[in-house]
Scaffold this motif. Sequence first.
Motif, PDB file in Angstrom:
ATOM      1  N   VAL A  13      -3.152  -3.259  24.068  1.00 28.54           N
ATOM      2  CA  VAL A  13      -3.661  -2.579  25.248  1.00 28.54           C
ATOM      3  C   VAL A  13      -4.723  -3.439  25.920  1.00 28.54           C
ATOM      4  O   VAL A  13      -5.150  -4.456  25.356  1.00 28.54           O
ATOM      5  CB  VAL A  13      -4.258  -1.202  24.881  1.00 28.54           C
ATOM      6  CG1 VAL A  13      -3.193  -0.275  24.337  1.00 28.54           C
ATOM      7  CG2 VAL A  13      -5.376  -1.349  23.863  1.00 28.54           C
ATOM      8  N   GLY A  14      -5.159  -3.051  27.082  1.00 30.55           N
ATOM      9  CA  GLY A  14      -6.198  -3.795  27.796  1.00 30.55           C
ATOM     10  C   GLY A  14      -5.753  -5.217  28.080  1.00 30.55           C
ATOM     11  O   GLY A  14      -4.639  -5.451  28.540  1.00 30.55           O
ATOM     12  N   ASN A  15      -6.604  -6.184  27.760  1.00 34.62           N
ATOM     13  CA  ASN A  15      -6.273  -7.580  28.008  1.00 34.62           C
ATOM     14  C   ASN A  15      -5.105  -8.061  27.156  1.00 34.62           C
ATOM     15  O   ASN A  15      -4.479  -9.072  27.462  1.00 34.62           O
ATOM     16  CB  ASN A  15      -7.489  -8.475  27.739  1.00 34.62           C
ATOM     17  CG  ASN A  15      -8.578  -8.255  28.752  1.00 34.62           C
ATOM     18  OD1 ASN A  15      -8.317  -7.841  29.873  1.00 34.62           O
ATOM     19  ND2 ASN A  15      -9.801  -8.527  28.355  1.00 34.62           N
ATOM     20  N   GLY A  16      -4.812  -7.369  26.081  1.00 34.89           N
ATOM     21  CA  GLY A  16      -3.698  -7.755  25.210  1.00 34.89           C
ATOM     22  C   GLY A  16      -2.395  -7.068  25.551  1.00 34.89           C
ATOM     23  O   GLY A  16      -1.403  -7.202  24.837  1.00 34.89           O
ATOM     24  N   ALA A  17      -2.359  -6.327  26.655  1.00 37.62           N
ATOM     25  CA  ALA A  17      -1.154  -5.597  27.039  1.00 37.62           C
ATOM     26  C   ALA A  17       0.023  -6.526  27.224  1.00 37.62           C
ATOM     27  O   ALA A  17      -0.115  -7.628  27.777  1.00 37.62           O
ATOM     28  CB  ALA A  17      -1.393  -4.784  28.307  1.00 37.62           C
ATOM     29  N   LEU A  18       1.161  -6.107  26.757  1.00 36.17           N
ATOM     30  CA  LEU A  18       2.371  -6.904  26.903  1.00 36.17           C
ATOM     31  C   LEU A  18       2.948  -6.683  28.297  1.00 36.17           C
ATOM     32  O   LEU A  18       3.677  -7.402  28.822  1.00 36.17           O
ATOM     33  CB  LEU A  18       3.411  -6.515  25.842  1.00 36.17           C
ATOM     34  CG  LEU A  18       2.962  -6.715  24.393  1.00 36.17           C
ATOM     35  CD1 LEU A  18       4.022  -6.198  23.450  1.00 36.17           C
ATOM     36  CD2 LEU A  18       2.682  -8.174  24.114  1.00 36.17           C
ATOM     37  N   LEU A  24       0.816  -1.211   0.000  1.00 36.80           N
ATOM     38  CA  LEU A  24       0.000   0.000   0.000  1.00 36.80           C
ATOM     39  C   LEU A  24       0.855   1.268   0.000  1.00 36.80           C
ATOM     40  O   LEU A  24       0.334   2.371  -0.025  1.00 36.80           O
ATOM     41  CB  LEU A  24      -0.937   0.002   1.215  1.00 36.80           C
ATOM     42  CG  LEU A  24      -2.079  -1.007   1.148  1.00 36.80           C
ATOM     43  CD1 LEU A  24      -2.739  -1.165   2.516  1.00 36.80           C
ATOM     44  CD2 LEU A  24      -3.104  -0.588   0.102  1.00 36.80           C
ATOM     45  N   GLY A  25       2.175   1.092   0.046  1.00 35.56           N
ATOM     46  CA  GLY A  25       3.079   2.235   0.009  1.00 35.56           C
ATOM     47  C   GLY A  25       3.361   2.841   1.370  1.00 35.56           C
ATOM     48  O   GLY A  25       3.978   3.896   1.468  1.00 35.56           O
ATOM     49  N   ALA A  26       2.914   2.195   2.441  1.00 34.61           N
ATOM     50  CA  ALA A  26       3.148   2.702   3.796  1.00 34.61           C
ATOM     51  C   ALA A  26       4.358   1.998   4.407  1.00 34.61           C
ATOM     52  O   ALA A  26       4.753   0.924   3.961  1.00 34.61           O
ATOM     53  CB  ALA A  26       1.911   2.478   4.658  1.00 34.61           C
ATOM     54  N   ARG A  27       4.907   2.626   5.438  1.00 32.40           N
ATOM     55  CA  ARG A  27       6.087   2.058   6.093  1.00 32.40           C
ATOM     56  C   ARG A  27       5.890   1.824   7.581  1.00 32.40           C
ATOM     57  O   ARG A  27       6.814   1.421   8.276  1.00 32.40           O
ATOM     58  CB  ARG A  27       7.276   2.988   5.880  1.00 32.40           C
ATOM     59  CG  ARG A  27       7.645   3.129   4.412  1.00 32.40           C
ATOM     60  CD  ARG A  27       8.768   4.095   4.190  1.00 32.40           C
ATOM     61  NE  ARG A  27       9.909   3.751   4.999  1.00 32.40           N
ATOM     62  CZ  ARG A  27      11.006   4.478   5.097  1.00 32.40           C
ATOM     63  NH1 ARG A  27      11.101   5.594   4.431  1.00 32.40           N
ATOM     64  NH2 ARG A  27      11.988   4.099   5.874  1.00 32.40           N
ATOM     65  N   VAL A  28       4.689   2.105   8.091  1.00 35.55           N
ATOM     66  CA  VAL A  28       4.427   1.988   9.524  1.00 35.55           C
ATOM     67  C   VAL A  28       3.194   1.120   9.743  1.00 35.55           C
ATOM     68  O   VAL A  28       2.185   1.297   9.074  1.00 35.55           O
ATOM     69  CB  VAL A  28       4.200   3.382  10.151  1.00 35.55           C
ATOM     70  CG1 VAL A  28       3.815   3.267  11.612  1.00 35.55           C
ATOM     71  CG2 VAL A  28       5.433   4.256   9.989  1.00 35.55           C
ATOM     72  N   VAL A  29       3.302   0.184  10.700  1.00 37.04           N
ATOM     73  CA  VAL A  29       2.174  -0.663  11.089  1.00 37.04           C
ATOM     74  C   VAL A  29       1.930  -0.443  12.579  1.00 37.04           C
ATOM     75  O   VAL A  29       2.835  -0.603  13.391  1.00 37.04           O
ATOM     76  CB  VAL A  29       2.476  -2.166  10.852  1.00 37.04           C
ATOM     77  CG1 VAL A  29       1.285  -3.014  11.252  1.00 37.04           C
ATOM     78  CG2 VAL A  29       2.873  -2.438   9.418  1.00 37.04           C
ATOM     79  N   LEU A  30       0.700  -0.063  12.927  1.00 35.97           N
ATOM     80  CA  LEU A  30       0.327   0.078  14.331  1.00 35.97           C
ATOM     81  C   LEU A  30      -0.132  -1.279  14.836  1.00 35.97           C
ATOM     82  O   LEU A  30      -1.025  -1.895  14.260  1.00 35.97           O
ATOM     83  CB  LEU A  30      -0.812   1.092  14.480  1.00 35.97           C
ATOM     84  CG  LEU A  30      -1.442   1.216  15.876  1.00 35.97           C
ATOM     85  CD1 LEU A  30      -0.425   1.673  16.911  1.00 35.97           C
ATOM     86  CD2 LEU A  30      -2.625   2.160  15.837  1.00 35.97           C
ATOM     87  N   LEU A  31       0.532  -1.759  15.886  1.00 34.17           N
ATOM     88  CA  LEU A  31       0.185  -3.041  16.501  1.00 34.17           C
ATOM     89  C   LEU A  31      -0.408  -2.762  17.882  1.00 34.17           C
ATOM     90  O   LEU A  31       0.328  -2.530  18.833  1.00 34.17           O
ATOM     91  CB  LEU A  31       1.426  -3.926  16.638  1.00 34.17           C
ATOM     92  CG  LEU A  31       2.203  -4.227  15.365  1.00 34.17           C
ATOM     93  CD1 LEU A  31       3.449  -5.037  15.689  1.00 34.17           C
ATOM     94  CD2 LEU A  31       1.324  -4.936  14.357  1.00 34.17           C
ATOM     95  N   PRO A  32      -1.733  -2.781  17.996  1.00 32.02           N
ATOM     96  CA  PRO A  32      -2.335  -2.498  19.291  1.00 32.02           C
ATOM     97  C   PRO A  32      -2.043  -3.603  20.310  1.00 32.02           C
ATOM     98  O   PRO A  32      -2.151  -4.779  19.988  1.00 32.02           O
ATOM     99  CB  PRO A  32      -3.834  -2.439  19.006  1.00 32.02           C
ATOM    100  CG  PRO A  32      -3.983  -2.506  17.542  1.00 32.02           C
ATOM    101  CD  PRO A  32      -2.713  -2.995  16.964  1.00 32.02           C
TER     102      PRO A  32
END
Length: 149
Positions: free
Chosen positions: A144-149, A134-142
């Motif tokens: 938060v909440g129960n998925g918090a690392l 898609l021509g982008a260089r950034v991926v946001l990986l959520p």
Amino acid sequence: MPSLNRRQFIRTTGAAVAVTALTDRLQAAYTKLKIGAPDWNLQLEAKPASVELAKSIGFDGVQISLGHSPDPKNPPDHLPVSGSDLFEQYQEASRKNNFPIASTCVEILHRNYLKNDPLGKKWVAESIPLTKSLGARVVLLPFVGNGAL
């Protein structure tokens, strides 16, 4: 009217030149700053129409959602955007509007957590080539909440 001696004239002129140069540098740095918007804030989550709307209201780019699972108990085989129809619609919207897709968001990670769900790893792996295509260089990986690392 007070007169300037040579030393005062050089100081005043030097200060004026320095301020002018600094102002030009600040202006150049400011014009490099670009502001984008995520599609969910535009009320067009995972919809190609977000590209045109983001451009029409003055943003410099848009972050798109790669989709989420409508049924958490029955996850899809692939990220919704990887379906050629939707992917091509995003590419066409970006091309038609001459407007960049600045980044993507793996929103499905709100359900299939990266920390403890094997599907989370699958979604991240699938998002990288999609984002690049898609021509982008950034991926946001959520995560938060129960998925918090």
